[in-house]
Scaffold this motif. Structure first.
Motif, PDB file in Angstrom:
ATOM      1  N   ASP A 255     -56.118   7.177 -69.264  1.00  0.00           N
ATOM      2  CA  ASP A 255     -56.558   5.785 -69.144  1.00  0.00           C
ATOM      3  C   ASP A 255     -56.342   5.230 -67.734  1.00  0.00           C
ATOM      4  OD1 ASP A 255     -57.324   5.689 -71.792  1.00  0.00           O
ATOM      5  OD2 ASP A 255     -55.409   4.871 -72.493  1.00  0.00           O
ATOM      6  N   PHE A 256     -55.255   5.660 -67.088  1.00  0.00           N
ATOM      7  CA  PHE A 256     -54.905   5.146 -65.760  1.00  0.00           C
ATOM      8  C   PHE A 256     -54.675   6.301 -64.784  1.00  0.00           C
ATOM      9  CE2 PHE A 256     -53.406   2.017 -68.882  1.00  0.00           C
ATOM     10  CZ  PHE A 256     -54.118   0.892 -68.467  1.00  0.00           C
ATOM     11  N   PRO A 257     -55.712   7.090 -64.525  1.00  0.00           N
ATOM     12  CA  PRO A 257     -55.535   8.273 -63.661  1.00  0.00           C
ATOM     13  C   PRO A 257     -55.152   7.936 -62.227  1.00  0.00           C
ATOM     14  CG  PRO A 257     -57.863   7.876 -64.083  1.00  0.00           C
ATOM     15  CD  PRO A 257     -57.102   6.974 -65.000  1.00  0.00           C
ATOM     16  N   VAL A 258     -55.411   6.686 -61.784  1.00  0.00           N
ATOM     17  CA  VAL A 258     -55.034   6.317 -60.422  1.00  0.00           C
ATOM     18  C   VAL A 258     -53.508   6.389 -60.261  1.00  0.00           C
ATOM     19  CG1 VAL A 258     -54.760   3.819 -60.767  1.00  0.00           C
ATOM     20  CG2 VAL A 258     -55.621   4.689 -58.576  1.00  0.00           C
ATOM     21  N   ARG A 259     -52.786   6.323 -61.365  1.00  0.00           N
ATOM     22  CA  ARG A 259     -51.330   6.458 -61.314  1.00  0.00           C
ATOM     23  C   ARG A 259     -50.900   7.880 -60.944  1.00  0.00           C
ATOM     24  NH1 ARG A 259     -47.318   2.233 -62.641  1.00  0.00           N
ATOM     25  NH2 ARG A 259     -48.534   0.500 -63.440  1.00  0.00           N
ATOM     26  N   LEU A 260     -51.838   8.825 -60.983  1.00  0.00           N
ATOM     27  CA  LEU A 260     -51.507  10.227 -60.707  1.00  0.00           C
ATOM     28  C   LEU A 260     -51.786  10.622 -59.261  1.00  0.00           C
ATOM     29  CD1 LEU A 260     -53.155  11.868 -63.872  1.00  0.00           C
ATOM     30  CD2 LEU A 260     -50.839  10.947 -63.641  1.00  0.00           C
ATOM     31  N   VAL A 261     -52.185   9.659 -58.428  1.00  0.00           N
ATOM     32  CA  VAL A 261     -52.645   9.985 -57.081  1.00  0.00           C
ATOM     33  C   VAL A 261     -51.614  10.792 -56.284  1.00  0.00           C
ATOM     34  CG1 VAL A 261     -53.161   8.941 -54.841  1.00  0.00           C
ATOM     35  CG2 VAL A 261     -54.398   8.204 -56.848  1.00  0.00           C
ATOM     36  N   PHE A 310     -50.188   2.352 -51.592  1.00  0.00           N
ATOM     37  CA  PHE A 310     -50.295   3.671 -50.971  1.00  0.00           C
ATOM     38  C   PHE A 310     -51.710   3.850 -50.441  1.00  0.00           C
ATOM     39  CE2 PHE A 310     -49.403   8.000 -50.142  1.00  0.00           C
ATOM     40  CZ  PHE A 310     -50.523   8.727 -50.492  1.00  0.00           C
ATOM     41  N   GLU A 311     -51.839   4.439 -49.267  1.00  0.00           N
ATOM     42  CA  GLU A 311     -53.168   4.644 -48.680  1.00  0.00           C
ATOM     43  C   GLU A 311     -53.625   6.087 -48.842  1.00  0.00           C
ATOM     44  OE1 GLU A 311     -53.630   3.339 -44.690  1.00  0.00           O
ATOM     45  OE2 GLU A 311     -53.079   1.281 -45.132  1.00  0.00           O
ATOM     46  N   PHE A 318     -51.583   8.826 -39.300  1.00  0.00           N
ATOM     47  CA  PHE A 318     -50.374   7.991 -39.211  1.00  0.00           C
ATOM     48  C   PHE A 318     -50.673   6.502 -39.050  1.00  0.00           C
ATOM     49  CE2 PHE A 318     -48.838  11.892 -36.707  1.00  0.00           C
ATOM     50  CZ  PHE A 318     -48.643  12.613 -37.859  1.00  0.00           C
ATOM     51  N   LYS A 319     -51.935   6.076 -39.067  1.00  0.00           N
ATOM     52  CA  LYS A 319     -52.247   4.667 -38.825  1.00  0.00           C
ATOM     53  C   LYS A 319     -52.343   3.899 -40.144  1.00  0.00           C
ATOM     54  CE  LYS A 319     -52.701   4.142 -34.323  1.00  0.00           C
ATOM     55  NZ  LYS A 319     -51.900   3.159 -33.559  1.00  0.00           N
ATOM     56  N   LYS A 320     -51.377   3.013 -40.385  1.00  0.00           N
ATOM     57  CA  LYS A 320     -51.450   2.174 -41.575  1.00  0.00           C
ATOM     58  C   LYS A 320     -52.662   1.260 -41.474  1.00  0.00           C
ATOM     59  CE  LYS A 320     -46.682   1.903 -43.188  1.00  0.00           C
ATOM     60  NZ  LYS A 320     -45.540   1.017 -43.479  1.00  0.00           N
ATOM     61  N   GLY A 321     -53.402   1.145 -42.570  1.00  0.00           N
ATOM     62  CA  GLY A 321     -54.587   0.302 -42.591  1.00  0.00           C
ATOM     63  C   GLY A 321     -55.882   1.070 -42.426  1.00  0.00           C
ATOM     64  N   SER A 322     -55.789   2.377 -42.088  1.00  0.00           N
ATOM     65  CA  SER A 322     -57.012   3.151 -41.851  1.00  0.00           C
ATOM     66  C   SER A 322     -57.482   3.907 -43.088  1.00  0.00           C
ATOM     67  CB  SER A 322     -56.795   4.149 -40.705  1.00  0.00           C
ATOM     68  OG  SER A 322     -55.850   5.145 -41.068  1.00  0.00           O
ATOM     69  N   GLY A 323     -56.796   3.723 -44.218  1.00  0.00           N
ATOM     70  CA  GLY A 323     -57.195   4.411 -45.441  1.00  0.00           C
ATOM     71  C   GLY A 323     -57.573   3.451 -46.551  1.00  0.00           C
ATOM     72  N   MET A 324     -57.757   4.001 -47.747  1.00  0.00           N
ATOM     73  CA  MET A 324     -58.062   3.185 -48.928  1.00  0.00           C
ATOM     74  C   MET A 324     -56.751   2.801 -49.604  1.00  0.00           C
ATOM     75  SD  MET A 324     -61.235   5.137 -50.772  1.00  0.00           S
ATOM     76  CE  MET A 324     -60.384   6.702 -50.916  1.00  0.00           C
ATOM     77  N   ASP A 332     -42.637   6.411 -51.545  1.00  0.00           N
ATOM     78  CA  ASP A 332     -43.147   6.233 -50.187  1.00  0.00           C
ATOM     79  C   ASP A 332     -42.894   7.492 -49.369  1.00  0.00           C
ATOM     80  OD1 ASP A 332     -44.262   5.016 -47.994  1.00  0.00           O
ATOM     81  OD2 ASP A 332     -42.412   4.011 -47.394  1.00  0.00           O
ATOM     82  N   MET A 333     -43.958   8.123 -48.928  1.00  0.00           N
ATOM     83  CA  MET A 333     -43.819   9.330 -48.112  1.00  0.00           C
ATOM     84  C   MET A 333     -44.994   9.430 -47.151  1.00  0.00           C
ATOM     85  SD  MET A 333     -44.661  12.281 -50.922  1.00  0.00           S
ATOM     86  CE  MET A 333     -43.671  11.534 -52.214  1.00  0.00           C
ATOM     87  N   VAL A 334     -44.829  10.273 -46.140  1.00  0.00           N
ATOM     88  CA  VAL A 334     -45.923  10.545 -45.217  1.00  0.00           C
ATOM     89  C   VAL A 334     -46.425  11.947 -45.516  1.00  0.00           C
ATOM     90  CG1 VAL A 334     -44.383  11.379 -43.388  1.00  0.00           C
ATOM     91  CG2 VAL A 334     -46.651  10.568 -42.799  1.00  0.00           C
ATOM     92  N   GLU A 335     -47.736  12.079 -45.553  1.00  0.00           N
ATOM     93  CA  GLU A 335     -48.364  13.348 -45.931  1.00  0.00           C
ATOM     94  C   GLU A 335     -49.368  13.736 -44.858  1.00  0.00           C
ATOM     95  OE1 GLU A 335     -50.813  15.122 -49.816  1.00  0.00           O
ATOM     96  OE2 GLU A 335     -49.724  13.235 -49.936  1.00  0.00           O
ATOM     97  N   ILE A 336     -49.252  14.957 -44.340  1.00  0.00           N
ATOM     98  CA  ILE A 336     -50.180  15.411 -43.293  1.00  0.00           C
ATOM     99  C   ILE A 336     -50.750  16.776 -43.658  1.00  0.00           C
ATOM    100  CG2 ILE A 336     -49.048  14.125 -41.456  1.00  0.00           C
ATOM    101  CD1 ILE A 336     -47.759  16.719 -40.541  1.00  0.00           C
TER     102      ILE A 336
END
Length: 534
Positions: A255-261, A310-311, A318-324, A332-336
């Motif tokens: 029902d809420f797959p966005v929770r699995l992102v 979360f983006e 690494f630019k906050k605001g450049s994603g969805m 909270d983590m950084v993923e590359i």
């Protein structure tokens, strides 16, 4: 819930699917290549391997906990369902206008991510709720039915509904959902007042659109997985890891797959937090490097740092605001894009570049012998002697050093006048610096000094690169725990049954309404408890 004696943790990654079975506290693990067309095939294969090692039948498994990158990949690669958005008249372009903030102030050619839905897939209806939740303009059911007829004619598979201020008063969204259920019973529906009942319409609309976009895909996959497991004699309940670090039922996940992102990486953070608690470590840098991506997370007092937004799919690294933005509770983590399969090349400036493109599992790096001709990080590690070619992935995959040397020489060495070993060192150094830079940025954004931290490294590739990463970051202590290669899957088995419910409410302190707050907290408790107990 009563404790179970045989539990299975499954993590589908971009390259490998990790399977861990715990029988009375004793772990058995397997790594199999991810099968993109039908991810459930890799799960079944890995399940049979660990069951054989544990000398049990699949029917004896009491519980399965699963995490996957399928939701994230569908958003990044734009492989979701044909989706429509129904929104308030005058707000059709909110998801395209964004917040009008410039994350790169002086870039005249700023590249913003395209909205998930183009304008012709966004529909509007009259009706308006004000900022206090009061109805200003009633919604016209006849107008809603006309819009739904257009959606039916266009053949949409999923519909997102997001109205202004619906987090305060969801009545209009619920009416649209009822009309859709009557006229289009086979179409998936997501309403923002359930998916993300929070203020800030851009984030809320974007989140409900993302949920609708991946809902049919995830429902289909989870249904196939249940059927395949039943066919194998597995009748136990299946649970999904959510982005906030807890576990929800398979129905809630559908029902809420966005929770699995971020469900896979969240399992890794839970694993690292569990290790930190075991050794009494209060400041930990979790370093999870798999076949496709590397994830870095700060863990303080044995608790991963969390965030409300979360983006996904950033256009600028690494630019906050450049994603969805996806407004869900998330670790909270950084993923590359830096994993064992990340591909290396030489750019026009004669510099070695690594990632974000990955060889994945099909065909994989050159050393897999599956047709890959371009060198990946795993090829560099193999040539540098960091890997045993006869004992990779527990001996399930035989590596080919000659193919690695050939690929490194052809793509990197010949261009830069290096032999294969020099080229391998260059590739490894570049990917290590990419990850170190990401960790530095993440630490600075959070006001932390990494020299005070202990690194916990896990994932198939992390222990091979963790030592050099510690040197670059000034980290003095490194811990590589048992089961590091399948850390995220083990983390699933350590995660609590949990669900985080959100609401937005605002008021002046001079007008503080204690009864309203008490009622709100009661509703939140009821919602969260209901999710966990289903």
């Amino acid at each position: 819930m009563a404790a179970t004696s045989i539990r299975l943790g499954v993590d589908i990654g971009g390259t490998f699917t990790d399977v861990v079975l715990e029988k009375d506290g004793v772990p058995f693990s397997a790594k199999v290549l991810t099968t993109y067309v039908a991810p459930e095939n890799a799960i079944i294969d890995g399940m049979h391997q660990v069951c054989a090692k544990a000398s049990i039948a699949p029917s004896e498994i009491d519980q399965i906990i699963h995490g996957t990158t399928l939701a994230t990949n569908a958003l990044i690669e734009r492989r979701g369902a044909k989706t429509a958005l129904i929104t308030t008249e005058g707000f059709r372009d909110v998801i395209e206008m964004r917040t009008e903030s410039r994350f790169e102030q002086y870039d005249l050619n700023l590249n913003l991510p395209e909205p998930l839905l183009p304008r012709q897939m966004r529909f509007t209806v009259a009706g308006r709720v004000d900022a206090n939740g009061h109805v200003l303009v009633d919604i016209d059911r006849a107008e809603v039915e006309t819009v739904v007829d257009k959606i039916a004619e266009a053949g949409f598979e999923s519909v997102a509904v997001g109205f202004i201020h619906s987090y305060l008063n969801p009545a209009h969204e619920e009416l649209v959902r009822d009309v859709l259920a009557e006229k289009l019973p086979d179409v998936a529906v997501s309403i923002s007042s359930e998916v993300s009942p929070q203020m800030r319409e851009y984030e809320r609309f974007n989140t409900v659109v993302a949920n609708a976009y991946i809902k049919p895909l995830m429902a289909s996959y989870l249904g196939r997985l249940e059927d395949r497991l039943k066919a194998e004699g597995v009748a136990c309940r299946i649970f999904l890891m959510h982005s906030g670090g807890g576990i929800i039922s398979i129905q809630n996940a559908a029902d809420f797959p966005v929770r699995l992102v971020e469900s896979g990486p969240a399992g890794g953070a839970v694993f690292a937090a569990h290790i930190a608690a075991r050794y009494g470590l209060d400041k930990v840098l979790s370093f999870d490097m798999g076949g496709t991506t590397a994830k870095i997370c700060l863990i303080k007092n044995q608790t991963p740092k969390t965030s409300r937004v979360f983006e996904v799919a950033r256009t600028y690294r690494f630019k906050k605001g450049s994603g969805m933005p996806i407004s869900i509770p998330v670790i909270d983590m950084v993923e590359i894009g830096a994993g064992g399969g990340s591909l290396a090349h030489v750019d026009a400036m004669r510099q070695i570049r690594v990632g974000p493109e990955s060889a994945g599992s099909e065909p994989g790096p050159a050393c897999y012998g599956r047709g890959g001709e371009r060198p990946g990080v795993t090829d560099a590690d193999l040539v540098l002697g960091k890997l045993d070619p006869d004992n990779f992935a527990g001996g399930s995959i035989k590596l080919h050093p000659d193919a690695s040397k050939s690929a490194l020489s052809t793509v990197v060495g010949d261009t830069l006048d290096m032999d294969a070993v020099e080229a391998a060192f260059g590739v490894a150094e570049v990917v290590d610096e990419n990850m170190a830079n990401a960790a530095r940025v993440h630490a600075v954004e959070n006001g932390e000094d990494l020299s005070e931290y202990t690194m916990i490294a896990f994932g198939g590739a992390a222990p091979l690169h963790a030592g050099r990463l510690c040197e670059k970051l000034g980290v003095d202590r490194l811990l590589v725990p048992p089961g590091a290669g399948v850390g995220s899957a083990i983390g699933f088995l350590r995660a609590p049954f949990s669900f985080e419910a959100n609401r937005s409410v605002y008021m002046k302190l001079s007008d503080f309404d204690g009864d309203r707050i008490k009622s709100l907290l009661t509703d939140l408790k009821t919602e969260a408890t209901g999710f966990v107990r289903t």
